[in-house]
Design a protein around this motif. Structure first.
Motif, PDB file in Angstrom:
ATOM      1  N   PRO A   1      81.898  36.420 -50.135  1.00 42.29           N
ATOM      2  CA  PRO A   1      82.064  35.186 -49.362  1.00 42.29           C
ATOM      3  C   PRO A   1      82.223  35.387 -47.853  1.00 42.29           C
ATOM      4  CG  PRO A   1      83.936  35.541 -50.843  1.00 42.29           C
ATOM      5  CD  PRO A   1      82.939  36.616 -51.129  1.00 42.29           C
ATOM      6  N   ASP A   2      82.649  36.577 -47.437  1.00 44.49           N
ATOM      7  CA  ASP A   2      82.848  36.822 -46.007  1.00 44.49           C
ATOM      8  C   ASP A   2      81.608  37.410 -45.326  1.00 44.49           C
ATOM      9  OD1 ASP A   2      82.924  39.398 -47.071  1.00 44.49           O
ATOM     10  OD2 ASP A   2      84.844  39.929 -46.156  1.00 44.49           O
ATOM     11  N   THR A   3      80.504  37.541 -46.055  1.00 42.61           N
ATOM     12  CA  THR A   3      79.320  38.212 -45.522  1.00 42.61           C
ATOM     13  C   THR A   3      78.092  37.323 -45.627  1.00 42.61           C
ATOM     14  OG1 THR A   3      80.244  40.337 -46.213  1.00 42.61           O
ATOM     15  CG2 THR A   3      77.892  40.288 -45.704  1.00 42.61           C
ATOM     16  N   VAL A   4      77.372  37.212 -44.498  1.00 41.85           N
ATOM     17  CA  VAL A   4      76.094  36.493 -44.473  1.00 41.85           C
ATOM     18  C   VAL A   4      75.013  37.404 -43.919  1.00 41.85           C
ATOM     19  CG1 VAL A   4      77.046  34.152 -44.298  1.00 41.85           C
ATOM     20  CG2 VAL A   4      76.608  35.472 -42.212  1.00 41.85           C
ATOM     21  N   ILE A   5      73.793  37.120 -44.324  1.00 37.98           N
ATOM     22  CA  ILE A   5      72.619  37.802 -43.783  1.00 37.98           C
ATOM     23  C   ILE A   5      71.850  36.734 -43.023  1.00 37.98           C
ATOM     24  CG2 ILE A   5      70.483  39.033 -44.307  1.00 37.98           C
ATOM     25  CD1 ILE A   5      73.206  38.994 -46.878  1.00 37.98           C
ATOM     26  N   VAL A   6      71.566  37.020 -41.766  1.00 37.74           N
ATOM     27  CA  VAL A   6      70.929  36.034 -40.900  1.00 37.74           C
ATOM     28  C   VAL A   6      69.576  36.560 -40.439  1.00 37.74           C
ATOM     29  CG1 VAL A   6      71.199  34.629 -38.827  1.00 37.74           C
ATOM     30  CG2 VAL A   6      73.222  35.390 -40.085  1.00 37.74           C
ATOM     31  N   GLU A   7      68.549  35.766 -40.647  1.00 34.59           N
ATOM     32  CA  GLU A   7      67.229  36.036 -40.089  1.00 34.59           C
ATOM     33  C   GLU A   7      67.044  35.027 -38.965  1.00 34.59           C
ATOM     34  OE1 GLU A   7      63.976  36.703 -43.109  1.00 34.59           O
ATOM     35  OE2 GLU A   7      65.490  35.683 -44.348  1.00 34.59           O
ATOM     36  N   PHE A   8      66.736  35.529 -37.772  1.00 34.94           N
ATOM     37  CA  PHE A   8      66.510  34.582 -36.690  1.00 34.94           C
ATOM     38  C   PHE A   8      65.504  35.132 -35.700  1.00 34.94           C
ATOM     39  CE2 PHE A   8      70.093  37.118 -35.314  1.00 34.94           C
ATOM     40  CZ  PHE A   8      69.997  37.238 -33.942  1.00 34.94           C
ATOM     41  N   GLU A   9      64.905  34.204 -34.982  1.00 33.47           N
ATOM     42  CA  GLU A   9      63.932  34.555 -33.951  1.00 33.47           C
ATOM     43  C   GLU A   9      64.348  33.853 -32.665  1.00 33.47           C
ATOM     44  OE1 GLU A   9      59.116  34.348 -33.147  1.00 33.47           O
ATOM     45  OE2 GLU A   9      59.918  33.933 -35.133  1.00 33.47           O
ATOM     46  N   VAL A  10      64.266  34.586 -31.569  1.00 27.07           N
ATOM     47  CA  VAL A  10      64.580  33.998 -30.269  1.00 27.07           C
ATOM     48  C   VAL A  10      63.346  34.032 -29.382  1.00 27.07           C
ATOM     49  CG1 VAL A  10      67.022  34.633 -30.402  1.00 27.07           C
ATOM     50  CG2 VAL A  10      65.416  36.153 -29.230  1.00 27.07           C
ATOM     51  N   ALA A  11      63.327  33.109 -28.436  1.00 35.76           N
ATOM     52  CA  ALA A  11      62.257  33.061 -27.440  1.00 35.76           C
ATOM     53  C   ALA A  11      62.893  33.067 -26.065  1.00 35.76           C
ATOM     54  CB  ALA A  11      61.414  31.797 -27.621  1.00 35.76           C
ATOM     55  N   GLY A  12      62.308  33.847 -25.180  1.00 36.03           N
ATOM     56  CA  GLY A  12      62.819  33.930 -23.825  1.00 36.03           C
ATOM     57  C   GLY A  12      61.922  34.798 -22.978  1.00 36.03           C
TER      58      GLY A  12
ATOM     59  N   THR B   1      60.707  42.101 -16.021  1.00 35.12           N
ATOM     60  CA  THR B   1      59.244  42.184 -16.115  1.00 35.12           C
ATOM     61  C   THR B   1      58.559  40.834 -16.138  1.00 35.12           C
ATOM     62  OG1 THR B   1      59.220  42.175 -18.546  1.00 35.12           O
ATOM     63  CG2 THR B   1      59.418  44.337 -17.441  1.00 35.12           C
ATOM     64  N   GLY B   2      59.305  39.788 -16.472  1.00 33.63           N
ATOM     65  CA  GLY B   2      58.710  38.467 -16.637  1.00 33.63           C
ATOM     66  C   GLY B   2      57.929  38.333 -17.930  1.00 33.63           C
ATOM     67  N   ARG B   3      57.960  39.375 -18.759  1.00 32.46           N
ATOM     68  CA  ARG B   3      57.231  39.346 -20.030  1.00 32.46           C
ATOM     69  C   ARG B   3      57.954  38.448 -21.033  1.00 32.46           C
ATOM     70  NH1 ARG B   3      56.063  45.816 -20.673  1.00 32.46           N
ATOM     71  NH2 ARG B   3      54.515  45.953 -19.031  1.00 32.46           N
ATOM     72  N   PRO B   4      57.181  37.874 -21.948  1.00 27.93           N
ATOM     73  CA  PRO B   4      57.818  37.081 -23.008  1.00 27.93           C
ATOM     74  C   PRO B   4      58.729  37.950 -23.866  1.00 27.93           C
ATOM     75  CG  PRO B   4      55.432  36.757 -22.996  1.00 27.93           C
ATOM     76  CD  PRO B   4      55.727  37.882 -22.044  1.00 27.93           C
ATOM     77  N   TYR B   5      59.800  37.366 -24.306  1.00 28.23           N
ATOM     78  CA  TYR B   5      60.730  38.025 -25.215  1.00 28.23           C
ATOM     79  C   TYR B   5      60.829  37.135 -26.450  1.00 28.23           C
ATOM     80  CZ  TYR B   5      64.828  40.566 -26.883  1.00 28.23           C
ATOM     81  OH  TYR B   5      65.694  41.333 -27.627  1.00 28.23           O
ATOM     82  N   ASP B   6      59.947  37.365 -27.384  1.00 28.67           N
ATOM     83  CA  ASP B   6      59.915  36.624 -28.637  1.00 28.67           C
ATOM     84  C   ASP B   6      60.213  37.631 -29.736  1.00 28.67           C
ATOM     85  OD1 ASP B   6      59.108  34.202 -27.355  1.00 28.67           O
ATOM     86  OD2 ASP B   6      57.082  35.025 -27.231  1.00 28.67           O
TER      87      ASP B   6
END
Length: 145
Positions: free
Chosen positions: A78-89, A94-99
């Motif tokens: 109950p105290d543990t989760v697995i998280v899948e996530f994606e960020v965009a920035g 460098t000004g490069r995309p960070y996806d």
């Protein structure tokens, strides 16, 4: 906070660039583990103060603007989760995309992060940042030799 609530709050803080509050989610003795870190990069950051120091300049390195995908899986513990996530920035230097996609295993006790095991892709991050040396230098202040 439940583990799921903590994850939602943590990602909101990441987008808000509030790394002090983000690091404040760790227990005093909480640990950030980075098992896939490249040579020269820390694989473990121990304690809330050290997590804060490690993350404090993050918004100056990576400008995360959105969480574009998020799935939280409850483990059998109950105290543990697995998280899948994606960020965009954007990578600031460098000004490069960070996806980027991440998978994190997070253990929460008493509303605080005890363990945050971050399974990230250092090759993808290094490519966005301009190479492994740039990645290591950005987060450690040292060149990878």
């Amino acid at each position: 906070m439940t583990p799921r609530e903590l994850v939602d709050h943590a990602l909101q803080l990441l987008i808000a660039h509030d790394m002090t509050a983000f690091a404040g989610l760790w227990a005093e003795t909480g640990v950030l583990e980075l098992p896939f870190a490249p040579p020269g990069y820390p694989q473990k950051v121990e304690g809330r103060a050290a997590v804060h120091e490690y993350l404090r300049a993050y918004p100056d390195i990576v400008d995360v603007r959105a969480v574009t995908e998020q799935v939280v899986h409850q483990s059998t513990q109950p105290d543990t989760v697995i998280v899948e996530f994606e960020v965009a920035g954007t990578v600031v230097a460098t000004g490069r995309p960070y996806d980027m996609r991440y998978i994190a295993v997070i253990v929460v006790r008493d509303g605080e992060i005890q363990v945050y095991r971050d399974y990230w892709n250092p090759l993808a991050v290094a490519e966005a940042m301009g190479g492994v040396d740039a990645l290591v230098a950005a987060f450690t202040g040292a060149e990878n030799g």
